[in-house]
Design a protein around this motif. Structure first.
Motif, mmCIF file in Angstrom:
data_model
loop_
_atom_site.group_PDB
_atom_site.id
_atom_site.type_symbol
_atom_site.label_atom_id
_atom_site.label_comp_id
_atom_site.label_asym_id
_atom_site.label_seq_id
_atom_site.Cartn_x
_atom_site.Cartn_y
_atom_site.Cartn_z
ATOM 1 N N LEU A 89 -40.330 11.986 -57.350
ATOM 2 C CA LEU A 89 -40.046 13.549 -57.251
ATOM 3 C C LEU A 89 -38.753 13.925 -56.315
ATOM 4 O O LEU A 89 -37.985 14.659 -56.937
ATOM 5 C CB LEU A 89 -41.348 14.377 -56.910
ATOM 6 C CG LEU A 89 -42.283 14.519 -58.073
ATOM 7 C CD1 LEU A 89 -43.403 15.177 -57.593
ATOM 8 C CD2 LEU A 89 -41.527 15.396 -59.226
ATOM 9 N N PRO A 90 -38.675 13.406 -55.226
ATOM 10 C CA PRO A 90 -37.656 13.931 -54.140
ATOM 11 C C PRO A 90 -36.181 13.342 -55.010
ATOM 12 O O PRO A 90 -35.274 14.200 -55.137
ATOM 13 C CB PRO A 90 -37.654 13.164 -53.204
ATOM 14 C CG PRO A 90 -39.133 12.882 -52.977
ATOM 15 C CD PRO A 90 -39.612 12.599 -54.464
ATOM 16 N N TYR A 91 -36.210 12.340 -55.620
ATOM 17 C CA TYR A 91 -34.872 11.853 -56.210
ATOM 18 C C TYR A 91 -34.742 12.377 -57.436
ATOM 19 O O TYR A 91 -33.551 12.911 -57.900
ATOM 20 C CB TYR A 91 -34.933 10.332 -56.611
ATOM 21 C CG TYR A 91 -35.512 9.369 -55.364
ATOM 22 C CD1 TYR A 91 -34.329 9.069 -54.627
ATOM 23 C CD2 TYR A 91 -36.696 9.192 -55.023
ATOM 24 C CE1 TYR A 91 -34.659 8.345 -53.331
ATOM 25 C CE2 TYR A 91 -36.695 8.436 -53.819
ATOM 26 C CZ TYR A 91 -35.743 8.207 -53.260
ATOM 27 O OH TYR A 91 -35.960 7.248 -51.786
ATOM 28 N N LYS A 92 -35.782 12.628 -58.324
ATOM 29 C CA LYS A 92 -35.856 13.224 -59.740
ATOM 30 C C LYS A 92 -35.212 14.713 -59.540
ATOM 31 O O LYS A 92 -34.516 15.123 -60.292
ATOM 32 C CB LYS A 92 -37.155 13.216 -60.417
ATOM 33 C CG LYS A 92 -37.318 13.875 -61.931
ATOM 34 C CD LYS A 92 -38.552 13.707 -62.236
ATOM 35 C CE LYS A 92 -38.902 14.287 -63.722
ATOM 36 N NZ LYS A 92 -40.208 14.775 -63.816
ATOM 37 N N VAL A 93 -35.891 15.370 -58.533
ATOM 38 C CA VAL A 93 -35.638 16.908 -58.273
ATOM 39 C C VAL A 93 -34.156 16.702 -57.877
ATOM 40 O O VAL A 93 -33.270 17.943 -58.206
ATOM 41 C CB VAL A 93 -36.598 17.464 -57.428
ATOM 42 C CG1 VAL A 93 -35.716 18.864 -56.819
ATOM 43 C CG2 VAL A 93 -37.910 17.706 -57.975
ATOM 44 N N GLY A 94 -33.705 15.987 -57.154
ATOM 45 C CA GLY A 94 -32.184 15.841 -56.361
ATOM 46 C C GLY A 94 -31.341 15.871 -57.728
ATOM 47 O O GLY A 94 -30.441 16.325 -57.781
ATOM 48 N N SER A 95 -31.894 15.018 -58.640
ATOM 49 C CA SER A 95 -30.936 14.733 -59.828
ATOM 50 C C SER A 95 -30.838 15.725 -60.681
ATOM 51 O O SER A 95 -29.896 15.918 -61.394
ATOM 52 C CB SER A 95 -31.177 13.415 -60.333
ATOM 53 O OG SER A 95 -32.455 13.244 -61.326
ATOM 54 N N ARG A 102 -22.086 20.095 -58.931
ATOM 55 C CA ARG A 102 -21.015 19.561 -59.527
ATOM 56 C C ARG A 102 -20.773 18.070 -58.687
ATOM 57 O O ARG A 102 -19.712 18.079 -58.121
ATOM 58 C CB ARG A 102 -19.854 20.031 -59.896
ATOM 59 C CG ARG A 102 -19.304 19.820 -61.171
ATOM 60 C CD ARG A 102 -18.315 20.829 -61.796
ATOM 61 N NE ARG A 102 -17.185 20.961 -61.283
ATOM 62 C CZ ARG A 102 -16.354 22.027 -61.250
ATOM 63 N NH1 ARG A 102 -16.822 23.110 -61.852
ATOM 64 N NH2 ARG A 102 -15.022 22.056 -60.792
ATOM 65 N N CYS A 103 -21.694 17.395 -58.574
ATOM 66 C CA CYS A 103 -21.433 16.101 -57.678
ATOM 67 C C CYS A 103 -22.366 14.994 -58.523
ATOM 68 O O CYS A 103 -23.061 15.229 -59.316
ATOM 69 C CB CYS A 103 -21.942 16.420 -56.233
ATOM 70 S SG CYS A 103 -23.787 16.583 -56.253
ATOM 71 N N GLU A 104 -21.987 13.816 -58.216
ATOM 72 C CA GLU A 104 -22.709 12.468 -58.570
ATOM 73 C C GLU A 104 -23.913 12.621 -58.185
ATOM 74 O O GLU A 104 -24.434 13.045 -57.011
ATOM 75 C CB GLU A 104 -21.799 11.435 -58.150
ATOM 76 C CG GLU A 104 -22.313 10.098 -58.724
ATOM 77 C CD GLU A 104 -23.257 9.324 -58.241
ATOM 78 O OE1 GLU A 104 -24.244 9.134 -59.159
ATOM 79 O OE2 GLU A 104 -23.306 8.972 -57.176
ATOM 80 N N SER A 105 -25.102 12.374 -59.197
ATOM 81 C CA SER A 105 -26.260 12.977 -58.745
ATOM 82 C C SER A 105 -27.167 11.988 -57.982
ATOM 83 O O SER A 105 -28.014 12.550 -57.249
ATOM 84 C CB SER A 105 -27.052 12.865 -60.180
ATOM 85 O OG SER A 105 -27.412 11.456 -60.746
ATOM 86 N N SER A 106 -26.769 10.980 -57.582
ATOM 87 C CA SER A 106 -27.524 10.198 -56.343
ATOM 88 C C SER A 106 -27.519 10.758 -55.123
ATOM 89 O O SER A 106 -28.160 10.318 -53.990
ATOM 90 C CB SER A 106 -27.025 8.726 -56.466
ATOM 91 O OG SER A 106 -25.807 8.452 -56.108
ATOM 92 N N GLN A 107 -26.438 11.787 -55.020
ATOM 93 C CA GLN A 107 -26.098 12.238 -53.531
ATOM 94 C C GLN A 107 -27.057 13.325 -53.016
ATOM 95 O O GLN A 107 -26.872 13.953 -52.193
ATOM 96 C CB GLN A 107 -24.707 12.569 -53.695
ATOM 97 C CG GLN A 107 -23.718 11.534 -53.875
ATOM 98 C CD GLN A 107 -22.385 11.924 -54.050
ATOM 99 O OE1 GLN A 107 -21.266 11.717 -53.313
ATOM 100 N NE2 GLN A 107 -21.889 12.741 -54.911
ATOM 101 N N VAL A 108 -28.188 13.767 -54.048
ATOM 102 C CA VAL A 108 -28.843 14.844 -53.679
ATOM 103 C C VAL A 108 -30.386 14.600 -53.575
ATOM 104 O O VAL A 108 -30.631 13.659 -54.744
ATOM 105 C CB VAL A 108 -28.774 16.065 -54.778
ATOM 106 C CG1 VAL A 108 -29.446 17.386 -54.268
ATOM 107 C CG2 VAL A 108 -27.238 16.326 -54.971
ATOM 108 N N ILE A 109 -30.758 14.846 -52.996
ATOM 109 C CA ILE A 109 -32.535 14.407 -52.680
ATOM 110 C C ILE A 109 -33.009 15.744 -52.317
ATOM 111 O O ILE A 109 -32.830 16.746 -51.543
ATOM 112 C CB ILE A 109 -32.606 13.335 -51.706
ATOM 113 C CG1 ILE A 109 -34.120 12.506 -51.991
ATOM 114 C CG2 ILE A 109 -32.327 13.591 -50.556
ATOM 115 C CD1 ILE A 109 -34.203 11.076 -51.572
ATOM 116 N N ALA A 110 -34.330 16.156 -52.649
ATOM 117 C CA ALA A 110 -35.093 17.149 -52.343
ATOM 118 C C ALA A 110 -36.155 16.740 -51.098
ATOM 119 O O ALA A 110 -36.896 15.969 -51.321
ATOM 120 C CB ALA A 110 -35.816 18.038 -53.772
ATOM 121 N N CYS A 111 -36.284 17.558 -50.152
ATOM 122 C CA CYS A 111 -37.127 17.276 -48.936
ATOM 123 C C CYS A 111 -37.362 18.432 -47.981
ATOM 124 O O CYS A 111 -36.296 19.156 -47.965
ATOM 125 C CB CYS A 111 -36.852 16.139 -48.428
ATOM 126 S SG CYS A 111 -35.207 15.797 -47.917
#
Lengths: 436, 436
Positions: A89-95, A102-111
């Motif tokens: 979930l933290p990765y999925k939500v981040g993406s 407007r950024c490459e999706s692996s750079q965001v994580i939820a927590c």
């Protein structure tokens, strides 16, 4: 929703209403996001101008809440960590948040919360700087930044000592100057993109560039930006960002926050909240911490899965909608209310705290008035949900997803009626009683 | 739930089953907590031995989830912070947990994760110590503590330097010795009360006393204790504690954790995660952090209200039940399974990793076996939900709230059948395939 009785309005106001009504209808007819209101479960007859404090309930989120509690937790129990991919979930939500930034999706994580995430990115940035430039101890910020941002720096300053972390908070118009004068001692510039009170928007690109020219790393707080402003984190070469998901992203009260860290910094990131979920191999349960790759190292403890799942579903409302489109709609709403307000209340006692220039104004208007609290209560009693910010601000938020221009005309008319009739005065009395 | 076909059992086993069945029935008849099973929504025919990893869904929590999402968020929106007292949830939840820890209720607050809370209490304890004894840099812990506890100390050590924070992790049987030998350099002793793998219970009273005699502050992690062990934090003069609510407290996946800080320390507590929710007057939004009184200073950012509300409702199951009663039931269940296991599988290949002495064993049994993972999968396929802990542990948890002794006999018989028929072997094959 009905308009107030027209007899109570002066003739020129009546004229203004006719013109505003026409314009509102035209704007709404051209609104390509208008259908999104069907995605939300909103109370009947309520005009909700507080989506910048707590976004309303997306229907998908309501369904997911039931599913995650009753089916996933209730029936599938512990197996849900794999079966329903709670672990991802933290990765999925981040993406899902990444396209809005407007950024490459692996750079965001939820927590965690914004506050906790600020500590992580501040520590990461400070240690990156101090490895090569130990003299860089300052964290520059804005005096009227949202307080938690300042508090987190103050907390770190107490822990690390001023020689490693010292807050230098300046007025908004002194930011470029202080970058110039204190550039060599500064580790981090930390700003909130949209001011929580006034709604003033900083020029992210120009400020980031100015800071970088002095070797300063930049942390942006996107609490009042994500989901309503046009953002371009990668293009602006932002270093770190944090943001909140319970405002314009409608993730639910206190939903987990997010962190962005530019990929170029990943190999150098070290942050002290090294919890087991951020470990390279969390289920090996080994003795020594080894940070997971990329954004994984920002994870700490087990995330609140129910809140995180609800957020995950809420974000699907944004699927395929660009932040440019969200900004255009929100700007149109905000500007329309502003013009309606000016036309309907030309002799108002309110002071407009927000910028008049729409290009540097977020999706909100801040109106100062000595009785702002009572006026806010009177609006709420009239089904226009607004917010009060101490000491004297009536804050109105214009989320692009579920409001129409016609809603805003109704809201402006209700405000006018309250002010004309001074019908907030009984709330003043109540407030004073409550205080004594 | 049916017993396995008796013909597959040896005569002495059949004898054992008869005796065990009688005993299970007797124990269940005397169980004053038996009716609590009606508080839970459990899948049909499932014997859930993983309440120590994720507690099952209390029916009250299911109802509250619906209410907080659909009514409070959906209908009452932002007004719920006051109307439904979201703002008080961290305190309210804390005060419901306190009786299970046997402590004065204002000393417990719910927030963040165990990992984040450990950073807060470790920083608070380190700074309390170092104000008067700057040489105290060590944090003693146990080598096989739950890794996140060790990682958080390691993270702080990296941030603060070894001169202010250094982890000294020792074997379980060396704890008293290291207190003796390193007492003068040690700031904090941090232990998990019940070991997550073996279930070994530390003597909280004696260890705390030994540490105090050397001027060491003690932090207890109650992840596997709260809701199932008899605790007495105030009597034991514990300094700080953290704990988790999604195991025996059934608060839901990743539900917020809790912090305990003894009242005598409140005036001296300073922790760096100084977020706006912990401010003395959060809604004044002032520039400088001033810690709220008492446990308020442990709050950081906005809490995940949906997860927190669900937890709040889940805790009502414990209303009026003492931790002594919970411990007695859990101990009886654990001991019964242990005896059933010994009687039914006298020539077992399993190695019992948990203590044989029930008085120093938590509510779990850890059984080592080279094929533990496959055996765990075979149990799950047979509707007995257990857990696997690397590298070779089958971990069975015995929550006192929703299990009966008869359930455990069925579980033991299913395990016996799986072992006798080696029906886990196909899972071994699957696992190996999955790995290659």
């Amino acid at each position: 929703m009905t308009l107030p009785n027209r007899q109570s309005l002066a003739p020129n106001a009546e004229n203004a209403i006719t013109i505003l009504t026409e314009r509102a209808k035209e704007c709404d007819a051209q609104d390509s996001l208008a259908s999104l209101i069907s995605e939300f479960s909103l109370p009947k007859d309520c005009i909700y101008l507080d989506g910048n404090s707590l976004g309303p309930l997306p229907i998908r989120a309501k369904q997911r809440a039931k599913e995650v509690v009753e089916q996933q937790w209730g029936e599938d129990l512990i197996t849900s960590w794999n079966k329903h991919k709670w672990i991802d979930l933290p990765y999925k939500v981040g993406s899902k948040i990444a396209p809005l930034l407007r950024c490459e999706s692996s750079q965001v994580i939820a927590c965690d919360s914004i506050s906790v995430n600020l500590t992580k990115v501040l520590c990461a940035a400070l240690s990156m700087q101090q490895r090569t430039s130990p003299q860089r101890n300052l964290v520059i910020s804005q005096r009227d930044n949202f307080p938690t941002d300042l508090y987190m720096v103050q907390g770190l300053g107490e822990l690390l000592g001023a020689a490693r972390c010292e807050l230098l908070s300046v007025e908004q118009d002194a930011i470029y100057e202080v970058i110039e004068t204190h550039g060599q001692q500064t580790a981090v510039l930390m700003l909130t993109h949209v001011n929580f009170r006034s709604g003033l928007v900083h020029d992210m690109r120009a400020i980031t560039k100015a800071a970088h020219s002095k070797g300063i790393l930049v942390v942006w707080d996107l609490a009042h930006s994500a989901g309503t402003l046009e953002l371009a984190l990668d293009e602006c070469e932002v270093d770190f960002a944090v943001g909140c998901t319970y405002k314009y992203l409608n993730g639910g009260p206190g939903a987990p926050a997010f962190v962005y860290a530019a990929k170029r910094h990943w190999p150098h990131i070290q942050q002290p909240l090294s919890g087991w979920m951020g470990h390279k191999r969390p289920f090996d349960f080994c003795h020594d911490y080894q940070a997971g790759e990329g954004m994984a190292s920002f994870l700490v403890g087990t995330p609140p899965v129910v809140s995180m799942s609800v957020l995950d579903a809420a974000l699907d409302v944004f699927d395929g909608i660009s932040s440019a489109k969200l900004r255009a709609k929100a700007q149109s709403l905000t500007q329309f209310f502003y013009e309606a307000f000016c036309a309907l209340m030309p002799n108002t006692e309110f002071l407009m705290v927000s910028p008049q220039d729409a290009s540097i104004r977020g999706s909100q208007l801040a109106l100062a008035h000595p009785e702002a609290y009572a006026i806010c209560q009177a609006l709420i009693a009239n089904n226009v949900i607004a917010d009060f910010r101490a000491p004297n601000i009536l804050r109105l938020g214009f989320s692009p997803l579920f409001l129409s221009h016609q809603d805003l005309l109704h809201a402006a008319l209700r405000l006018k009626e309250i002010m004309d009739k001074k019908s907030y005065m009984d709330k003043v009395f109540q407030t004073k009683q409550a205080v004594t």
